[in-house]
Design a protein around this motif. Sequence first.
Motif, PDB file in Angstrom:
ATOM      1  N   ARG A 148      53.419  79.112  70.499  1.00  0.00           N
ATOM      2  CA  ARG A 148      53.168  78.524  68.956  1.00  0.00           C
ATOM      3  C   ARG A 148      53.998  78.558  68.100  1.00  0.00           C
ATOM      4  N   HIS A 149      55.002  79.792  68.957  1.00  0.00           N
ATOM      5  CA  HIS A 149      56.406  79.393  67.837  1.00  0.00           C
ATOM      6  C   HIS A 149      56.979  78.094  67.265  1.00  0.00           C
ATOM      7  N   VAL A 150      57.225  78.324  65.933  1.00  0.00           N
ATOM      8  CA  VAL A 150      57.964  76.586  65.140  1.00  0.00           C
ATOM      9  C   VAL A 150      59.526  77.748  65.290  1.00  0.00           C
ATOM     10  N   ALA A 168      53.582  85.598  63.476  1.00  0.00           N
ATOM     11  CA  ALA A 168      54.053  85.301  61.873  1.00  0.00           C
ATOM     12  C   ALA A 168      52.992  83.511  61.889  1.00  0.00           C
ATOM     13  N   MET A 169      53.292  82.833  62.610  1.00  0.00           N
ATOM     14  CA  MET A 169      52.651  81.494  62.569  1.00  0.00           C
ATOM     15  C   MET A 169      50.817  81.813  62.550  1.00  0.00           C
ATOM     16  N   GLY A 170      50.279  83.097  62.936  1.00  0.00           N
ATOM     17  CA  GLY A 170      48.948  83.319  62.440  1.00  0.00           C
ATOM     18  C   GLY A 170      48.697  84.016  61.055  1.00  0.00           C
ATOM     19  N   VAL A 171      50.095  83.997  60.130  1.00  0.00           N
ATOM     20  CA  VAL A 171      49.929  84.671  59.284  1.00  0.00           C
ATOM     21  C   VAL A 171      49.466  82.910  58.438  1.00  0.00           C
ATOM     22  N   ILE A 172      51.218  82.647  58.677  1.00  0.00           N
ATOM     23  CA  ILE A 172      51.037  80.064  58.104  1.00  0.00           C
ATOM     24  C   ILE A 172      49.460  80.422  58.533  1.00  0.00           C
ATOM     25  N   GLU A 173      49.195  80.437  58.733  1.00  0.00           N
ATOM     26  CA  GLU A 173      47.660  79.290  59.406  1.00  0.00           C
ATOM     27  C   GLU A 173      46.630  79.839  58.539  1.00  0.00           C
TER      28      GLU A 173
END
Length: 402
Positions: free
Chosen positions: A97-99, A49-54
Amino acid sequence: MDVVISGASVAGPVTAYWLRRAGHAVTVVERSPQLRRAGGHAVDLFTPAMGVIERMGLRDAVRDRATGTERMIVRREGSSREVTIDLTRLMGALSDRHVEIMRDDLGEILHDATRHDVEYVFDDRITAIADDGVVTFARSPARRFDAVIGADGLHSGVRRLVFGPEDGYSRWLGGYIAVATIPVGRREPGVMTTVLGADRMVGVYGARHTTDARAFFLFRPPAELAVDHHDVERQKQLLREAFGDLADPVPGLLDEVDRSPAFYFDAITQLVLDTWSRGRVALVGDAGYCPGPAVGGSTSLAVVGAHTLAGELAEADGDTAVAYPAYEAAMADYVHQSRAFATTMARRLVPGSRVGVWALTTGTALVARLPRAVGRRLVALGGDLGLHESVEVRRYPALGDR
Ligand SMILES: Cc1cc2nc3c(=O)[nH]c(=O)nc-3n(C[C@H](O)[C@H](O)[C@H](O)COP(=O)(O)OP(=O)(O)OC[C@H]3O[C@@H](n4cnc5c(N)ncnc54)[C@H](O)[C@@H]3O)c2cc1C
């Protein structure tokens, strides 16, 4: 293509962002009178999901608003001993990378990223969808859309219109969850404090940058409770019945819940639909495949699902008959594994016995103390926990997403 999306939380704005990027006209209709800010709880964005956000250019905005919860203090019911768990190390054992971020902060960031070229309509909802694409709203005039997307959460209105009442495809996972916004008071920032017992858990946490905190309650009664979705007084009474016998600080917390301006109570239920589209309508995020609130990594699933849906629509040039089956096929494994993960987590998070409580606190504290590489190996041995890290997010050239 003209698209209408119901729901402006996480899945809705992410889908809107990517559909706009592919050149489609998007309207988002949201039931709340404005963007939700008062309530909400912490949600997880794992690596995919962070990949998509990035790729949306939002990595720093999201990281800047991370909750910053670093430590969890657990007291077992009936004991005065506290176990401190280093959450930074624990999550490090799982992910690079978890947020963790408050849902409403994430919603605001996503709204800011889309509001200039997406039409947002607040205080409205879809009331009917005709076969020819004419959509009727509670307040706005009816309009025709090529695609209708339900991103309106676990109790989705679009899903009810298209797939019928929820009890036909939802499954109780054995627990209830309540969250209330309370004043932060003298609580230490970055620390989550919890009391854990057999079949129940209560705790408080905040976010670095907010002036309020969240009290949360998880419990597993022996049988499903008869409780109306809108009967807040009865819900608060059920909390008192489930937690009222616990010692300090729980009675004070229950009093704060009574005064809370934002209170949420729901059964932990899982949707078990085997398809998330019909005709020109598709469901995304919790509306389509909520594996269970708070137990199944559903925010990450919603972000990845939204990107996948928009990607398949863009690749198929707006042809829903091609795009929707491809979207369902692309998400099927992730959804099914998330369901299995959530079913296990619902049991593990609130163990049913004192031995289970001991094993959970001791095991979690142990993983948090271990060197990262060893912790990772233990987590991997646990099997399902790595699921949310290992999902591959496809890149869609039609989204300009390389
Ligand atoms: C108490 C609780 C704790 C949670 N904890 C975690 C966690 O620790 N980690 C995690 O990853 N996830 C957690 N979740 C789940 C997470 O909140 C959801 O997975 C995520 O918000 C899904 O986003 P969504 O956009 O699909 O749905 P939602 O966030 O539910 O948004 C749906 C939107 O649609 C709107 N809406 C509803 N009905 C209509 C309608 N008829 N018409 C128009 N608009 C409508 C709503 O107002 C809302 O804005 C938790 C959920 C709850 C309830």
